[in-house]
Motif scaffolding. Sequence first.
Motif, short mmCIF file in Angstrom:
data_model
loop_
_atom_site.label_atom_id
_atom_site.label_comp_id
_atom_site.label_asym_id
_atom_site.label_seq_id
_atom_site.Cartn_x
_atom_site.Cartn_y
_atom_site.Cartn_z
N HIS A 40 0.83 -1.21 0.00
CA HIS A 40 0.00 0.00 0.00
C HIS A 40 0.86 1.26 0.00
CE1 HIS A 40 -3.71 -2.20 0.63
NE2 HIS A 40 -3.22 -2.79 1.71
N HIS A 41 2.17 1.10 0.17
CA HIS A 41 3.06 2.26 0.31
C HIS A 41 4.34 2.02 -0.49
CE1 HIS A 41 0.52 3.56 3.73
NE2 HIS A 41 0.52 2.28 4.07
N LEU A 42 4.22 1.86 -1.78
CA LEU A 42 5.38 1.56 -2.61
C LEU A 42 6.42 2.68 -2.52
CD1 LEU A 42 3.80 0.03 -5.85
CD2 LEU A 42 4.88 -1.16 -3.93
N ALA A 43 7.66 2.28 -2.28
CA ALA A 43 8.76 3.23 -2.16
C ALA A 43 10.05 2.47 -2.49
CB ALA A 43 8.82 3.82 -0.75
N TRP A 44 11.15 3.20 -2.55
CA TRP A 44 12.44 2.58 -2.85
C TRP A 44 13.16 2.10 -1.60
CZ3 TRP A 44 13.60 0.53 -7.17
CH2 TRP A 44 13.15 1.08 -8.38
N GLY A 45 12.51 2.28 -0.44
CA GLY A 45 13.13 1.81 0.78
C GLY A 45 12.16 1.82 1.93
N TYR A 46 12.50 1.06 2.96
CA TYR A 46 11.69 0.96 4.17
C TYR A 46 12.65 0.81 5.35
CZ TYR A 46 8.16 -0.01 0.68
OH TYR A 46 7.34 0.08 -0.42
N ILE A 47 12.16 0.99 6.54
CA ILE A 47 13.02 0.91 7.71
C ILE A 47 13.58 -0.49 7.88
CG2 ILE A 47 12.85 0.79 10.24
CD1 ILE A 47 11.35 3.40 10.19
N GLU A 48 12.77 -1.52 7.59
CA GLU A 48 13.18 -2.89 7.86
C GLU A 48 14.03 -3.47 6.73
OE1 GLU A 48 9.50 -1.76 9.92
OE2 GLU A 48 10.00 -1.91 7.79
N VAL A 49 13.55 -3.41 5.50
CA VAL A 49 14.23 -4.05 4.37
C VAL A 49 14.07 -3.19 3.13
CG1 VAL A 49 13.93 -6.41 5.26
CG2 VAL A 49 12.17 -5.42 3.78
N PRO A 50 14.87 -3.47 2.08
CA PRO A 50 14.72 -2.75 0.80
C PRO A 50 13.40 -3.10 0.10
CG PRO A 50 16.91 -3.75 1.01
CD PRO A 50 16.06 -4.33 2.11
N PRO A 51 13.17 -2.59 -1.12
CA PRO A 51 11.83 -2.58 -1.70
C PRO A 51 11.37 -3.81 -2.47
CG PRO A 51 13.30 -1.33 -3.10
CD PRO A 51 14.11 -1.75 -1.90
N LEU A 52 12.21 -4.83 -2.68
CA LEU A 52 11.77 -5.95 -3.51
C LEU A 52 10.56 -6.66 -2.91
CD1 LEU A 52 12.43 -7.44 -6.14
CD2 LEU A 52 13.81 -9.04 -4.80
N THR A 53 10.52 -6.77 -1.59
CA THR A 53 9.38 -7.39 -0.92
C THR A 53 8.11 -6.59 -1.20
OG1 THR A 53 10.79 -8.28 0.83
CG2 THR A 53 8.45 -8.11 1.31
N ALA A 54 8.22 -5.26 -1.24
CA ALA A 54 7.06 -4.42 -1.47
C ALA A 54 6.42 -4.69 -2.83
CB ALA A 54 7.44 -2.95 -1.36
N LEU A 55 7.25 -4.93 -3.84
CA LEU A 55 6.71 -5.23 -5.17
C LEU A 55 5.90 -6.52 -5.14
CD1 LEU A 55 6.54 -4.58 -8.17
CD2 LEU A 55 8.70 -5.80 -8.50
N GLN A 56 6.42 -7.53 -4.43
CA GLN A 56 5.68 -8.78 -4.30
C GLN A 56 4.38 -8.55 -3.54
OE1 GLN A 56 8.50 -11.90 -2.84
NE2 GLN A 56 10.05 -10.35 -3.31
N SER A 57 4.41 -7.70 -2.52
CA SER A 57 3.20 -7.39 -1.75
C SER A 57 2.15 -6.71 -2.63
CB SER A 57 3.55 -6.49 -0.57
OG SER A 57 4.47 -7.11 0.29
N TRP A 58 2.61 -5.80 -3.46
CA TRP A 58 1.68 -5.08 -4.34
C TRP A 58 0.97 -6.05 -5.29
CZ3 TRP A 58 1.32 -4.31 -9.66
CH2 TRP A 58 0.45 -3.30 -10.06
N VAL A 59 1.72 -6.98 -5.86
CA VAL A 59 1.13 -7.99 -6.74
C VAL A 59 0.16 -8.87 -5.96
CG1 VAL A 59 1.60 -9.99 -8.21
CG2 VAL A 59 3.11 -7.99 -8.30
#
Length: 513
Positions: A40-59
């Motif tokens: 829900h918050h796509l970005a190039w970084g997060y406090i915990e880990v980098p963004p590759l997990t976010a792309l999987q979450s979005w899908v």
Amino acid sequence: MKHHLPLLFALLKFISSLALAGYGTYELHRDEYLYLDYGHHLAWGYIEVPPLTALQSWVTLALGGGFFWVKFWPLLWGALTIYVVVRLAQRLGGGPLAQALAGVCYLTTAYGRVNLLFQPNAFEVFSFTLGLYLLVRHAQPDGQPRHLYWLGLVLGLGILNKYTTFFFGAAVLVALLLTAPRTFGRRPIWLAAGLALLVAAPTLLWQVAHGLPFRHHMALLHERQLVHVSAGEFWKEQVLLCFSAVLVWLPGLWAALRGRPAPATRVVGAVYVVGMLILSVLHGKGYYGLGYYPALFAVGAVWWQAQLAQRPRLRVALLGLPLLVWAPIVRDIFPILSPPAMVRLGQRPLHQKLGLNRWEDGEIHPLPQDFADMLGWQELADKAWLAYQALPDSTRASTLIKCDNYGQAGAINYYNRHRPLPAATSFNGSYLYWFPQWPARPYRHLLLVGEGHPGELAPYFQHFEKVGEITNSYAMEQGTTIYLGTGPSPALLARAAAEHRAELAAWEGNLQH
């Protein structure tokens, strides 16, 4: 024909992992709710880990966010990893039995658990294993520069997945210096390094722009967790995590360091030694080393093929040994039994001897911590929704849902994703970045989840009462409360805003906003 056995093991891995995922018996794990909210918050970084997990979450969320699609990603990375492992054994000259042994080693070790949870660890193991495969391919007589280019891409994606890839990359560089120093006199290695940095550049720039929150993350890890990890405990875990395959990977390490069954395997042994030394010196957690073993399964399996060339029965026995070691503990390590049955299982001497029910607090509990962390979340989400629905229509929209930790916030958002509920938030983890801006008009209602000192807050509201609580006796979050505060005072809201700014500043190194 050459791909049949690797594909067969990949399919077996995917299906068996899905069967062991605990669907219908357990919910998602605490961390999975956080990672799903990344979508829900796509970005190039997060406090915990980098963004590759976010792309999987979005899908995943685009596909409905159901249990299968959440688990699809770790299952996919696990299937691809075992494919690479069996394929590596094949490339090293391993026949069907050696390939099968390498695959069985992966199936019966700690990767079964790793490939069940939607976390960055599954892709990390896959990327390290693929990276070692590419290093071996480059070192073989028919190796090509493209293998190094592919390695650069894999390392870049690895950094987009977890920053621990830098440790692996350092191990690769040292290993190449030791085994193939001439590589650094040629252009492909530098182009590969440039490609890795180019792919990783967006998240590295995000870190710089946000005051390098990775530093604060590592400081907290060392202060609260890594400082308690001794070298002895680290190496003990290395044996336990892949215990059922120790008779394969340990000879595989020795063989690789000696250039057996082919000189190209030296780089696998060197990467393992250097990588493990780095993790040991930095007090890394035991599971940080999991990405270094699958390639050793392949090397060890082919080594055993040569040693037992004239003893086919022993080769078959060696193939069955990991299964014999693994079978008795399947119910202990996978969420396939109901919580009451798991509690009864935990009374067995083997279960207690392994300390499977010992949590981070050092105490023994009825369930393993990971299992308890997969219960009670939907109950919390449903009760938060009911509390919200009970609010007056005219003021319902002016409601803030603040949770004590990311698991609570993520679970409320996940199970209410199809309901008109304001997004739950927290001052914990990446929710610091997603906290809503303070409105021009004060909030009329606050739903406080997991508030540890409700008595101290009551004077700051016109009305304050408990409206829900997690009652699941097996849940780690049992007793977590939901309080409804109506008419919060301006002083309380100002204090909360200041706390939010201070916490965010700690992560961003006091970066000015």
